[in-house]
Design a protein around this motif. Structure first.
Motif, PDB file in Angstrom:
ATOM      1  N   ARG A  36      -2.986   1.054  -7.419  1.00 35.52           N
ATOM      2  CA  ARG A  36      -3.552   1.563  -6.172  1.00 35.52           C
ATOM      3  C   ARG A  36      -4.457   2.748  -6.499  1.00 35.52           C
ATOM      4  N   VAL A  56      -6.134   3.531   0.961  1.00 38.70           N
ATOM      5  CA  VAL A  56      -5.723   3.068  -0.354  1.00 38.70           C
ATOM      6  C   VAL A  56      -6.319   1.689  -0.615  1.00 38.70           C
ATOM      7  N   ARG A 105       0.827  -1.205   0.000  1.00 36.13           N
ATOM      8  CA  ARG A 105       0.000   0.000   0.000  1.00 36.13           C
ATOM      9  C   ARG A 105       0.860   1.252   0.000  1.00 36.13           C
TER      10      ARG A 105
END
Length: 105
Positions: free
Chosen positions: A94, A82, A3
């Motif tokens: 993402r 995210v 992430r």
């Protein structure tokens, strides 16, 4: 896929540096990051003439847990959650959950 990656701009959401922004310098493992200008510690270093290291008190960034930072969204000027999405061409990217804007271009 992580992430938070190197060179992402993040904002600290918990701890002594709450509210500060910085760029991710290094990702140590899946849970720890080093962010520029955040979580600065003072380290007392002994001199080592063989390596050319001067002794004294050195300030450097310590690691911070990934749960204490959020990816900074430049459109909303806030930290944002995210998510992951697969595009039509098969790439996994993402995206910010608040406005569905893709992070990876």
């Amino acid at each position: 896929m992580r992430r938070i990656r190197k060179d992402d701009e993040v904002i600290v959401i918990a701890g002594k540096d709450k509210g500060r922004r910085g760029k991710v310098v290094r990702v140590l493992d899946s849970e720890h990051l080093i962010v520029a200008g955040v979580n600065v510690i003072k380290r007392h270093t002994k001199a080592n003439p063989a390596r050319g290291v001067a002794g004294g008190i050195v300030e450097r960034e310590a690691s911070i847990h990934a749960s204490n930072v959020m990816l900074f969204n430049p459109l909303t000027k806030r930290g944002d959650r995210v998510g992951f999405r697969i595009l039509e061409d098969g790439r996994k990217v993402r995206y910010f959950k608040s406005n569905n804007e893709v992070v990876d271009v």
